[in-house]
Design an enzyme around this catalytic site. Sequence first.
Site, PDB file in Angstrom:
ATOM      1  N   LEU A 176      85.307  61.313  33.242  1.00 32.67           N
ATOM      2  CA  LEU A 176      86.739  60.919  32.536  1.00 32.67           C
ATOM      3  C   LEU A 176      86.149  60.361  31.088  1.00 32.67           C
ATOM      4  CD1 LEU A 176      89.801  60.385  32.278  1.00 32.67           C
ATOM      5  CD2 LEU A 176      89.135  57.926  33.230  1.00 32.67           C
ATOM      6  N   HIS A 177      86.949  60.768  30.342  1.00 28.84           N
ATOM      7  CA  HIS A 177      86.530  60.211  28.708  1.00 28.84           C
ATOM      8  C   HIS A 177      88.011  60.445  28.066  1.00 28.84           C
ATOM      9  CE1 HIS A 177      85.619  64.520  28.510  1.00 28.84           C
ATOM     10  NE2 HIS A 177      85.763  64.444  27.387  1.00 28.84           N
TER      11      HIS A 177
END
Length: 192
Positions: free
Chosen positions: A150-151
């Site tokens: 996730l980013h």
Amino acid sequence: MTQDVDEQARAQGGATEPAAEFAGVTDGFERLWTPHRMAYIKGERPTDHAGDGCPFCAAPTKDDAEGLIVHRGESCYVVMNLFPYNPGHVLVCPYRHVSLYVDLTDEETAEFTALTKAAIAALDASSAPAGYNIGMNQGSVAGAGVRAHLHQHVVPRWGGDSNFLPVIGQTKALPMLLEDVRQRLVEAWPRG
């Protein structure tokens, strides 16, 4: 004029086709065909296993300058995007290798949000953008280049920051080096 352009194109071995002659219903959208991006789309990606080729697992293991780290928190960190859309394009990432926002713990979610706000404050102080694009692409069909970790993107925007160069020349003009932008953000990072 269009007829002259069509005749010139045919004389050079090509032709244009009026949209009205295409099959289907006109939807009002213009199309920008970018087949060169298929190499990126089909390229190798990190696996779902932490550290296995994941740039977001690797970055925090390096020193800040080498890893392009802007700020380290307890459970999340902020890093420069290696392929920025604009100068100051940063990514907010959890240290933990999770792929979905809903997989974050409450503590990670709180820090993820706080670091997003701090990144905006640092960008405001260091470069005064006129606006931002902020968001996450979760899953490859949603456009996630690295779907396994996730980013969140924080992209500063200025009036007129888009032009013909990316379309015609497949080149994005960035007026500052990543390390110079990173250093300005580090210096402008909110204290406390």
